[in-house]
Design a protein around this motif. Sequence first.
Motif, PDB file in Angstrom:
ATOM      1  N   UNK A 116       0.805  -1.231   0.000  1.00  0.00           N
ATOM      2  CA  UNK A 116       0.000   0.000   0.000  1.00  0.00           C
ATOM      3  C   UNK A 116       0.830   1.269   0.000  1.00  0.00           C
ATOM      4  N   UNK A 117       2.022   1.239   0.631  1.00  0.00           N
ATOM      5  CA  UNK A 117       2.844   2.451   0.672  1.00  0.00           C
ATOM      6  C   UNK A 117       3.362   2.786  -0.726  1.00  0.00           C
ATOM      7  N   UNK A 118       3.915   1.787  -1.429  1.00  0.00           N
ATOM      8  CA  UNK A 118       4.408   2.031  -2.783  1.00  0.00           C
ATOM      9  C   UNK A 118       3.261   2.428  -3.706  1.00  0.00           C
ATOM     10  N   UNK A 119       2.112   1.725  -3.568  1.00  0.00           N
ATOM     11  CA  UNK A 119       0.953   2.050  -4.404  1.00  0.00           C
ATOM     12  C   UNK A 119       0.484   3.479  -4.149  1.00  0.00           C
ATOM     13  N   UNK A 120       0.446   3.887  -2.873  1.00  0.00           N
ATOM     14  CA  UNK A 120       0.003   5.246  -2.540  1.00  0.00           C
ATOM     15  C   UNK A 120       0.987   6.291  -3.052  1.00  0.00           C
ATOM     16  N   UNK A 121       2.289   6.024  -2.895  1.00  0.00           N
ATOM     17  CA  UNK A 121       3.290   6.976  -3.376  1.00  0.00           C
ATOM     18  C   UNK A 121       3.217   7.140  -4.897  1.00  0.00           C
ATOM     19  N   UNK A 122       3.129   6.013  -5.601  1.00  0.00           N
ATOM     20  CA  UNK A 122       3.004   6.085  -7.069  1.00  0.00           C
ATOM     21  C   UNK A 122       1.680   6.730  -7.460  1.00  0.00           C
ATOM     22  N   UNK A 123       0.636   6.463  -6.644  1.00  0.00           N
ATOM     23  CA  UNK A 123      -0.675   7.037  -6.911  1.00  0.00           C
ATOM     24  C   UNK A 123      -0.752   8.520  -6.630  1.00  0.00           C
ATOM     25  N   UNK A 124       0.287   9.096  -6.009  1.00  0.00           N
ATOM     26  CA  UNK A 124       0.360  10.544  -5.819  1.00  0.00           C
ATOM     27  C   UNK A 124       1.376  11.166  -6.780  1.00  0.00           C
ATOM     28  N   UNK A 125       2.476  10.447  -7.011  1.00  0.00           N
ATOM     29  CA  UNK A 125       3.531  10.994  -7.867  1.00  0.00           C
ATOM     30  C   UNK A 125       3.082  11.083  -9.323  1.00  0.00           C
ATOM     31  N   UNK A 126       2.432  10.034  -9.829  1.00  0.00           N
ATOM     32  CA  UNK A 126       2.039  10.029 -11.245  1.00  0.00           C
ATOM     33  C   UNK A 126       0.990  11.104 -11.545  1.00  0.00           C
ATOM     34  N   UNK A 127      -0.082  11.270 -10.726  1.00  0.00           N
ATOM     35  CA  UNK A 127      -1.016  12.379 -11.009  1.00  0.00           C
ATOM     36  C   UNK A 127      -0.340  13.743 -10.976  1.00  0.00           C
ATOM     37  N   UNK A 128       0.590  13.937 -10.021  1.00  0.00           N
ATOM     38  CA  UNK A 128       1.304  15.216  -9.976  1.00  0.00           C
ATOM     39  C   UNK A 128       2.123  15.417 -11.248  1.00  0.00           C
ATOM     40  N   UNK A 129       2.763  14.349 -11.711  1.00  0.00           N
ATOM     41  CA  UNK A 129       3.555  14.427 -12.945  1.00  0.00           C
ATOM     42  C   UNK A 129       2.664  14.707 -14.153  1.00  0.00           C
ATOM     43  N   UNK A 130       1.510  14.036 -14.208  1.00  0.00           N
ATOM     44  CA  UNK A 130       0.564  14.269 -15.303  1.00  0.00           C
ATOM     45  C   UNK A 130       0.118  15.737 -15.316  1.00  0.00           C
ATOM     46  N   UNK A 131      -0.190  16.261 -14.116  1.00  0.00           N
ATOM     47  CA  UNK A 131      -0.611  17.667 -14.023  1.00  0.00           C
ATOM     48  C   UNK A 131       0.493  18.604 -14.514  1.00  0.00           C
ATOM     49  N   UNK A 132       1.716  18.380 -14.038  1.00  0.00           N
ATOM     50  CA  UNK A 132       2.822  19.271 -14.399  1.00  0.00           C
ATOM     51  C   UNK A 132       3.083  19.235 -15.900  1.00  0.00           C
TER      52      UNK A 132
END
Length: 479
Positions: A116-132
């Motif tokens: 869950x930690x890796x999934x949550x981190x990737x689930x926050x990093x990728x949306x931020x990257x998509x936005x940027x």
Amino acid sequence: MTASPPPPPARKAFGRLSLPERNFVAEALRTETVGGVLLLVAAIAALLWANLPGLGHSYETVGHFHLGPEALGLNLSIEHWAADGLLAIFFFVAGIELKRELVAGDLKDPSKAVLPVVAALCGMAVPALVYILTVVTGGGSTAGWAVPTATDIAFALAVLAVIGTSLPSALRAFLLTLAVVDDLFAILIIALFFTETLNFAALGGAVAGLVVFWLLLRKGVRGWYVYVPLALVIWGLMYNSGVHATIAGVTMGLMLRCSRREGEEHSPGEHIEHLVRPLSAGVAVPLFALFSAGVVISGGALRDVFTQPETLGVLLGLVVGKAVGIFGGTWLTARFTRASLSDDLAWADVFAVATLAGIGFTVSLLIDELAFAGDTALTDEVKAAVLLGSLIAALLATVLLKIRNAKYRRMWEEEERDEDADGVPDIYEQDDPEYHLRMAALHERKAAEHRRLAEEKAAARHAVAEGAGRAGDEGHRRA
């Protein structure tokens, strides 16, 4: 030459939960599901209030109405009381949930916490990257990079309650744990990136209050009349310090003891969470939604969501970034660790839950207001993007989960079967000799009943046959 020990068995990701964890998840999900339905009702009410002719002006007037003691720096608008005050209750519960996961849940075991930690981190990093990437390409503002990173667990579980109650408990627990970790990182983002100026005197007072709160807990002091006034003082000082006031809530939640001692049926943290969670899910979060989700919706506004870089970045971050990030993080964890997917599930199930996590409402709206403070028009446009993105994610997840619903129903029935009627599902009693003795006695009673019925049916059939034979003989004699 000594033989090397056998390697540890591969751990099944999304395997069956332990019975205590299953019961906790079931109780938590019931409350969150009800809260999610109320949250949905509040969001719809806010949209109607803001968009119906003759009511839109009153929505803005009520939201901007100020009240509170000016001398304490707390003369806030209703909208700010909802975001800074009521959401502190929500984050207080989130802090307790996180503490419990750390001491008794999946996050206690590092081998289970990785997923869950890796999934949550990737689930926050990728949306931020998509936005940027979206806003840089379109020439927009990168200030809203954190808006699509949050998952709204109450809304997501409300969708689950509508589209199917037979989702396996392991997937539900994964979504719950994922959202808890997600909340933790969202809190860190708010604290680190949305604190512009600091009042060190107020911050020192808040820290001193938290130390007193911790010492009282350590000494075993009881009584809401002690902790509630102290919590209000800590909250007020934290608000005036410049750090977002919700940080006070999560910090106090993390301080509560969530491990049970001998003779305790529930830990203090579990007991307080049981009392406060209905207030959070049923009052605090819906009221926040009522005063935050009311954006004016028009054809032009919806068109702008797909044309402005900031709104499009939020939309793509929630719908695409969340699903790809969580699914990708889960797959990478299974690929490069000893974890493997449960035999009962397919990767399509993980992708469906990852898509559902794209419902970002409560915390996304809060971060939107912090990121674009001072630009009311852009704040409302991004709110519309959050609402639309959450709706699209919910619809996509509904389709994906419905496709597998028959499989889920069979798994759920297996998890819930309790043939010996002792209140514990049979699947958790396979290693208990007493269970098998009870089942043997149960089957013997059933076998005896079936033998009795067989004898009765055979006797009845024999009687019918004899009666038919006698009737045939009498007819032959008359002929």
